[in-house]
Structures are given as C-alpha cells and as structure tokens.
Write an enzyme that holds these catalytic residues in place. Structure first.
Site, PDB file in Angstrom:
ATOM      1  N   ARG A 171      17.299 122.000  43.035  1.00  0.00           N
ATOM      2  CA  ARG A 171      17.059 122.149  41.597  1.00  0.00           C
ATOM      3  C   ARG A 171      17.382 123.547  41.078  1.00  0.00           C
ATOM      4  O   ARG A 171      17.421 123.769  39.881  1.00  0.00           O
ATOM      5  CB  ARG A 171      15.621 121.765  41.256  1.00  0.00           C
ATOM      6  N   ARG A 175      25.306 129.754  39.410  1.00  0.00           N
ATOM      7  CA  ARG A 175      26.231 129.915  38.276  1.00  0.00           C
ATOM      8  C   ARG A 175      27.228 131.051  38.529  1.00  0.00           C
ATOM      9  O   ARG A 175      26.842 132.074  39.085  1.00  0.00           O
ATOM     10  CB  ARG A 175      25.464 130.315  37.007  1.00  0.00           C
ATOM     11  N   ARG A 248       0.344 121.116  49.605  1.00  0.00           N
ATOM     12  CA  ARG A 248       0.250 122.567  49.780  1.00  0.00           C
ATOM     13  C   ARG A 248      -0.704 123.085  48.720  1.00  0.00           C
ATOM     14  O   ARG A 248      -0.733 122.587  47.596  1.00  0.00           O
ATOM     15  CB  ARG A 248       1.613 123.251  49.569  1.00  0.00           C
ATOM     16  N   ARG A 279       4.776 135.413  44.748  1.00  0.00           N
ATOM     17  CA  ARG A 279       5.190 136.041  43.485  1.00  0.00           C
ATOM     18  C   ARG A 279       4.035 136.753  42.813  1.00  0.00           C
ATOM     19  O   ARG A 279       2.873 136.453  43.090  1.00  0.00           O
ATOM     20  CB  ARG A 279       5.839 135.037  42.540  1.00  0.00           C
ATOM     21  N   GLU A 299       0.251 135.208  43.852  1.00  0.00           N
ATOM     22  CA  GLU A 299       0.164 133.800  44.244  1.00  0.00           C
ATOM     23  C   GLU A 299       0.419 133.669  45.749  1.00  0.00           C
ATOM     24  O   GLU A 299       1.512 133.944  46.218  1.00  0.00           O
ATOM     25  CB  GLU A 299       1.234 133.044  43.446  1.00  0.00           C
ATOM     26  N   TYR A 347       6.222 115.721  42.326  1.00  0.00           N
ATOM     27  CA  TYR A 347       6.188 117.055  41.738  1.00  0.00           C
ATOM     28  C   TYR A 347       6.782 117.027  40.332  1.00  0.00           C
ATOM     29  O   TYR A 347       7.913 117.417  40.092  1.00  0.00           O
ATOM     30  CB  TYR A 347       6.895 118.109  42.620  1.00  0.00           C
ATOM     31  N   ASP A 349       7.422 118.310  36.668  1.00  0.00           N
ATOM     32  CA  ASP A 349       7.296 119.407  35.716  1.00  0.00           C
ATOM     33  C   ASP A 349       6.614 118.835  34.475  1.00  0.00           C
ATOM     34  O   ASP A 349       6.524 117.618  34.309  1.00  0.00           O
ATOM     35  CB  ASP A 349       8.682 119.964  35.360  1.00  0.00           C
TER      36      ASP A 349
HETATM   37  P1  FAD Z   1      -3.167 117.859  36.721  1.00  0.00           P
HETATM   38  O1  FAD Z   1      -2.880 119.000  35.827  1.00  0.00           O
HETATM   39  O2  FAD Z   1      -3.375 118.143  38.176  1.00  0.00           O
HETATM   40  O3  FAD Z   1      -4.450 117.097  36.143  1.00  0.00           O
HETATM   41  C1  FAD Z   1      -5.228 116.197  36.903  1.00  0.00           C
HETATM   42  C2  FAD Z   1      -6.682 116.445  36.567  1.00  0.00           C
HETATM   43  O4  FAD Z   1      -7.482 115.470  37.228  1.00  0.00           O
HETATM   44  C3  FAD Z   1      -7.186 117.803  37.044  1.00  0.00           C
HETATM   45  O5  FAD Z   1      -7.778 118.497  35.966  1.00  0.00           O
HETATM   46  C4  FAD Z   1      -8.211 117.456  38.115  1.00  0.00           C
HETATM   47  O6  FAD Z   1      -9.292 118.355  38.170  1.00  0.00           O
HETATM   48  C5  FAD Z   1      -8.676 116.076  37.645  1.00  0.00           C
HETATM   49  N1  FAD Z   1      -9.245 115.240  38.705  1.00  0.00           N
HETATM   50  C6  FAD Z   1      -8.674 114.962  39.913  1.00  0.00           C
HETATM   51  N2  FAD Z   1      -9.496 114.180  40.635  1.00  0.00           N
HETATM   52  C7  FAD Z   1     -10.605 113.953  39.869  1.00  0.00           C
HETATM   53  C8  FAD Z   1     -11.821 113.227  40.097  1.00  0.00           C
HETATM   54  N3  FAD Z   1     -12.033 112.612  41.256  1.00  0.00           N
HETATM   55  N4  FAD Z   1     -12.728 113.201  39.114  1.00  0.00           N
HETATM   56  C9  FAD Z   1     -12.519 113.869  37.937  1.00  0.00           C
HETATM   57  N5  FAD Z   1     -11.380 114.572  37.687  1.00  0.00           N
HETATM   58  C10 FAD Z   1     -10.440 114.614  38.644  1.00  0.00           C
HETATM   59  N6  FAD Z   1       5.635 122.584  35.164  1.00  0.00           N
HETATM   60  C11 FAD Z   1       6.566 123.043  34.305  1.00  0.00           C
HETATM   61  O7  FAD Z   1       7.116 122.271  33.512  1.00  0.00           O
HETATM   62  N7  FAD Z   1       6.891 124.370  34.256  1.00  0.00           N
HETATM   63  C12 FAD Z   1       6.333 125.297  35.089  1.00  0.00           C
HETATM   64  O8  FAD Z   1       6.652 126.494  35.009  1.00  0.00           O
HETATM   65  C13 FAD Z   1       5.349 124.831  36.033  1.00  0.00           C
HETATM   66  N8  FAD Z   1       4.787 125.687  36.893  1.00  0.00           N
HETATM   67  C14 FAD Z   1       3.852 125.233  37.775  1.00  0.00           C
HETATM   68  C15 FAD Z   1       3.274 126.151  38.637  1.00  0.00           C
HETATM   69  C16 FAD Z   1       2.315 125.739  39.551  1.00  0.00           C
HETATM   70  C17 FAD Z   1       1.702 126.744  40.482  1.00  0.00           C
HETATM   71  C18 FAD Z   1       1.940 124.360  39.602  1.00  0.00           C
HETATM   72  C19 FAD Z   1       0.911 123.891  40.592  1.00  0.00           C
HETATM   73  C20 FAD Z   1       2.514 123.441  38.738  1.00  0.00           C
HETATM   74  C21 FAD Z   1       3.485 123.858  37.822  1.00  0.00           C
HETATM   75  N9  FAD Z   1       4.070 122.969  36.917  1.00  0.00           N
HETATM   76  C22 FAD Z   1       5.022 123.437  36.034  1.00  0.00           C
HETATM   77  C23 FAD Z   1       3.713 121.516  36.895  1.00  0.00           C
HETATM   78  C24 FAD Z   1       2.568 121.198  35.920  1.00  0.00           C
HETATM   79  O9  FAD Z   1       1.407 121.878  36.316  1.00  0.00           O
HETATM   80  C25 FAD Z   1       2.356 119.665  35.922  1.00  0.00           C
HETATM   81  O10 FAD Z   1       3.483 119.004  35.420  1.00  0.00           O
HETATM   82  C26 FAD Z   1       1.149 119.173  35.100  1.00  0.00           C
HETATM   83  O11 FAD Z   1       0.041 120.014  35.202  1.00  0.00           O
HETATM   84  C27 FAD Z   1       0.790 117.771  35.578  1.00  0.00           C
HETATM   85  O12 FAD Z   1      -0.306 117.250  34.857  1.00  0.00           O
HETATM   86  P2  FAD Z   1      -1.177 116.080  35.455  1.00  0.00           P
HETATM   87  O13 FAD Z   1      -2.080 115.633  34.373  1.00  0.00           O
HETATM   88  O14 FAD Z   1      -0.325 115.085  36.128  1.00  0.00           O
HETATM   89  O15 FAD Z   1      -2.004 116.761  36.670  1.00  0.00           O
HETATM   90  N1  UDP Z   2      13.133 129.449  46.014  1.00  0.00           N
HETATM   91  C1  UDP Z   2      13.549 130.477  46.837  1.00  0.00           C
HETATM   92  N2  UDP Z   2      13.521 131.770  46.380  1.00  0.00           N
HETATM   93  C2  UDP Z   2      13.087 132.073  45.129  1.00  0.00           C
HETATM   94  C3  UDP Z   2      12.677 131.024  44.295  1.00  0.00           C
HETATM   95  C4  UDP Z   2      12.703 129.722  44.758  1.00  0.00           C
HETATM   96  O1  UDP Z   2      13.921 130.230  47.974  1.00  0.00           O
HETATM   97  O2  UDP Z   2      13.090 133.268  44.786  1.00  0.00           O
HETATM   98  C5  UDP Z   2      13.162 128.078  46.564  1.00  0.00           C
HETATM   99  C6  UDP Z   2      11.853 127.671  47.236  1.00  0.00           C
HETATM  100  O3  UDP Z   2      12.184 126.847  48.343  1.00  0.00           O
HETATM  101  C7  UDP Z   2      11.160 126.859  46.179  1.00  0.00           C
HETATM  102  C8  UDP Z   2      12.353 126.144  45.540  1.00  0.00           C
HETATM  103  O4  UDP Z   2      13.381 127.121  45.543  1.00  0.00           O
HETATM  104  O5  UDP Z   2      10.223 125.961  46.744  1.00  0.00           O
HETATM  105  C9  UDP Z   2      12.104 125.655  44.126  1.00  0.00           C
HETATM  106  O6  UDP Z   2      11.763 126.756  43.316  1.00  0.00           O
HETATM  107  P1  UDP Z   2      11.089 126.573  41.914  1.00  0.00           P
HETATM  108  O7  UDP Z   2      10.914 127.904  41.293  1.00  0.00           O
HETATM  109  O8  UDP Z   2      11.853 125.533  41.174  1.00  0.00           O
HETATM  110  O9  UDP Z   2       9.712 125.945  42.379  1.00  0.00           O
HETATM  111  P2  UDP Z   2       8.246 126.017  41.799  1.00  0.00           P
HETATM  112  O10 UDP Z   2       7.770 127.385  42.072  1.00  0.00           O
HETATM  113  O11 UDP Z   2       8.313 125.654  40.351  1.00  0.00           O
HETATM  114  O12 UDP Z   2       7.592 124.992  42.625  1.00  0.00           O
END
Ligand code: FAD
Ligand code: UDP
Length: 365
Positions: A171, A175, A248, A279, A299, A347, A349
């Site tokens: 993903r 470029r 994870r 990061r 993180e 996973y 977004d």
């Molecule tokens: P969640 O946000 O996980 O919501 C599920 C909820 O259910 C949680 O609040 C949890 O507490 C609750 N729950 C679970 N089990 C129970 C239970 N038994 N009883 C009551 N409540 C419960 N997306 C992007 O587009 N751009 C980004 O830059 C980006 N960065 C990210 C960085 C990180 C570190 C992570 C982890 C994710 C990132 N994402 C990003 C993805 C984004 O977080 C998700 O797309 C979004 O939060 C998914 O929403 P969801 O409702 O599916 O899940």
């Molecule tokens: N990645 C990497 N170096 C970087 C950034 C990303 O090797 O500096 C790799 C890493 O394997 C990561 C994947 O690219 O799991 C996807 O990165 P992205 O930023 O899309 O993942 P996110 O942090 O949103 O899960």
C-alpha cells in the site's frame, strides 16, 4: 424496560455511522462501550490546548466521493497533508518513497537516474515475491529496504520480514516525482474540532452506556433490543470456540514538552531496529498549532495479550482461515450483525470503515 430497535456493541466509527443511519430511519439505538469514552480508536481530546490523537495518528484520506461528502456533513476538515519523515540512525529521509528519498539516498537528481539504480537492485528478485522482504526489494531495491523498511517492519510486526506476507508493504506509494504526500487519495484532512466531535454528531439522539462490557451480561443486553450490531472482537463473541485470532498491540507514551516545536513535522518514523518505538507523533502539527507547548507521543509496538487493545489484526493465511470459520458462524447468528475492524478482522482505514458501514446500512435498514 424500554426495548430499543438496535443494540450497538462498541461506539467506534463503524457503530456511529450505522447508528446515524438507523436514527434517520426512525430507529432507536443503545450503545454499549467498554471504554470510558466514545469514538473507539479515533478518539481525540484536548491536552494543553492541543488536540491529541489518543490512539495514534489518524489522518482521514479517501478517493470515495460518497464517503468524503458524508463525513463533511458532520465535521469541517482542515488541509493537512501527511508528509512523514524517516529517521534512520540520524539520517533524515522523506516518505513515502519518492524522488526526495532517492536523491538523498543515492546522490542523484533525475527520475532516469533513480530508475536505473532501482532496476539494477530489483533484479535480485525473480518471479512473484514470496514474502515482505522480497516484495520490498522488488519495489524499492535492497538499500531503501535495509534503511527504511526492514527495522520498522520487524518492530511493528514482531517478526522477520521473510516471515511476513507481501501485501503489508504494497500500500505504500513509490513515485518518481518530488512528491512527499503519503497518500494517493483525492481528499485528505483532519477534523478541525477533532474526531470525537464528529462521532458525537453521528450518535446524536442515541443512548450510550460507557464503561460497560457486553460480556458482563450478554443475555441481558441482547434482550434490550430487537437487533444487535456487534463491533467487538469476533472470536470473543463466539467464546473463542474455533481458537484465538492473532493481533498486534501498541503502547503509547505521551508527554507535554515546554517548547513550541519538537520535531517540525507531525510524524517521524524511526526505521532502525535498535530504537524500540516505531514513530513519534507531534500532535499540534496536525492542526498547524502555534501553542507555546507541544505534546508528543511515542508509539511502541507490543505483542498482544488478553486484556490489551487489539489494534492490528494479523492477516496472515492462518489467521484469515480461522476468521473464515468465525465469519461462517456469524452468518448463522440470528438478529446480530457484525461490522468494523474487530468483527470483520480487517485492517480498515477510516474511509473504508465508513464505506463498509454505509453498505451494511444499504443492505439492512
Ligand atoms: P474501533 O475504533 O476499534 O471501535 C470498536 C469499539 O468497540 C471500541 O471503542 C471498543 O472499546 C468497543 N468494544 C469492543 N469490544 C467491546 C465489548 N465487549 N463491549 C463493549 N464495547 C466493546 N485510519 C485512517 O484512515 N487513517 C489513519 O491515519 C489511521 N491511523 C491509525 C493508527 C492506529 C495506531 C490504528 C490502530 C488505527 C488507525 N486507523 C487509521 C484505522 C482506524 O482507527 C479505524 O478505521 C477505525 O477506528 C475503525 O473503527 P471501528 O468502529 O471499526 O473500530
Ligand atoms: N513501513 C516501513 N517503513 C516506514 C513506514 C511503513 O517499512 O517508515 C511499512 C511497515 O511494514 C508498515 C507498512 O509499511 O506496516 C504499512 O505502513 P502504513 O503507514 O500504511 O501502516 P499503518 O501505520 O497505517 O498501519
């Protein structure tokens, strides 16, 4: 007690979008959320007058017009563009892999020169890449792989790059232009008032029980509504009857620093293996902040154990096969819908999450 049309387990983005559409159709909704706040992983809160992304950097990006129009009904987005920096043993590179990266790494200046070097380095991989290392080398060559991918990826996933599936790295854009935009999508930004405000708007008119785990009394909660949308871990819903799915987790270390500008950019990736975090995020830069202080978050990836937050599904062949067995059970579960990152073991977004939630609404409401 009043009976709701929908019980939604989990007040994250998926549940919130579904709830809004259900309310628009005149349905009543009760949320159960085990955390002390709404929003799931997109939750943001003010700290020292700076909006902090509590569960890691969240940048909204999409090419889907329906999704972009939809979220803009509930929030104003700023014009933030993600251009992270990679720090490898003090050497600074632009991400994603582009002419700025290649120029610094190889001492060249034109796309033709970059292409020639990468063509030579890629040649070591013959045929379809079998693992992440081969995929990475076939995309950007051995040198970029060694400095910017290997250490970061092995920290992130806790495994050797030769034991990881190729798709994880696919993903990331490669470029031959001087363009540091991390995403290829048409639209990008951060909600000016934060993601929590966006979720608040989505769930207007719904009842919410915080600090409430569905599993503390599932039969009682299910009896409170005609239908349920479950957005928690799918293996937990079925009492792990087919086995446990792999995840994870992450540990976030947040501190306020008495300085206006710590790293000059929102995201710096630490790509060497020896530094334990992947990061550092400096939150104010997501909103072009000018506050006198700054808040940063390191993180740290960690192995997931029960009780921790399952941030990333590990979508390897074994886990995907296990998930398929749970998905088959979910199909047969009466009056329960399953959606979101944890219930679909995907996973997503944020934009894909909104898209999937709207698709479920189209099918079921
Ligand atoms: P969640 O946000 O996980 O919501 C599920 C909820 O259910 C949680 O609040 C949890 O507490 C609750 N729950 C679970 N089990 C129970 C239970 N038994 N009883 C009551 N409540 C419960 N997306 C992007 O587009 N751009 C980004 O830059 C980006 N960065 C990210 C960085 C990180 C570190 C992570 C982890 C994710 C990132 N994402 C990003 C993805 C984004 O977080 C998700 O797309 C979004 O939060 C998914 O929403 P969801 O409702 O599916 O899940
Ligand atoms: N990645 C990497 N170096 C970087 C950034 C990303 O090797 O500096 C790799 C890493 O394997 C990561 C994947 O690219 O799991 C996807 O990165 P992205 O930023 O899309 O993942 P996110 O942090 O949103 O899960």
């Amino acid at each position: 007690m009043r009976k709701y049309d929908f019980l939604i387990v989990g007040c994250g983005l998926f549940g919130a979008v579904f709830a809004h559409e259900a309310r628009a159709k005149g349905k009543s909704v009760l949320f159960l959320e085990k955390r002390s706040h709404i929003g799931g992983n997109i939750y943001s809160e003010l700290q020292d007058d700076i909006l902090v992304h509590k569960y890691g950097a969240h940048i909204f990006h999409t090419s889907n017009q329906r999704v972009w129009d939809y979220v803009n009904r509930f929030a104003e987005f700023n014009n933030f563009v993600n251009s992270p920096i990679a720090n490898y043993r003090g050497e600074i590179y632009n991400m994603p892999f582009n002419m700025n990266t290649f120029s610094k790494m190889f001492g060249i200046s034109t796309p033709t020169e970059a292409e020639a070097i990468l063509r030579e380095q890629r040649a070591e991989i013959q045929g379809e890449p079998k693992n992440l290392e081969e995929q990475a080398v076939s995309l950007v060559g051995r040198e970029v792989y060694t400095k910017l991918i290997k250490g970061y990826t092995e920290k992130q996933w806790g495994r050797d790059c030769r034991d990881l599936p190729p798709f994880i790295i696919k993903r990331l854009p490669v470029r031959y232009t001087y363009d540091n935009n991390y995403f290829n999508d048409r639209y990008q930004g951060i909600p000016v008032d934060g993601y929590t405000a966006l979720v608040e708007k989505l769930i207007e008119g719904c009842d919410v029980l915080l600090n409430t785990d569905f599993f503390s009394d599932r039969e009682k909660f299910l009896s409170m509504a005609n239908q349920c949308l479950y957005t928690g871990m799918i293996d937990a819903y079925f009492d792990y009857c087919c086995g446990k799915l792999g995840y994870r987790s992450l540990r976030f270390e947040t501190e306020t620093l008495d300085m206006p500008n710590f790293q000059g950019v929102a995201v710096v990736n630490y790509t060497e293996r020896e530094i334990p975090y992947t990061r550092i995020i400096e939150h104010k830069h997501f909103a072009f902040g000018t506050q006198p202080k700054t808040v940063i978050t390191r993180e740290y990836p960690v192995a997931w154990e029960e009780g921790m937050e399952p941030y990333y599904p590990i979508n390897d062949a074994q886990n995907n096969a296990l998930f398929a067995r749970y998905a088959a059970l979910a199909e047969k579960e009466p009056d329960v819908l399953f959606g979101g990152r944890l219930a679909q073991y995907k996973y997503y977004d944020m934009d894909k999450c909104v898209e999937a939630a709207l698709a479920l609404c189209d099918q079921t409401l």
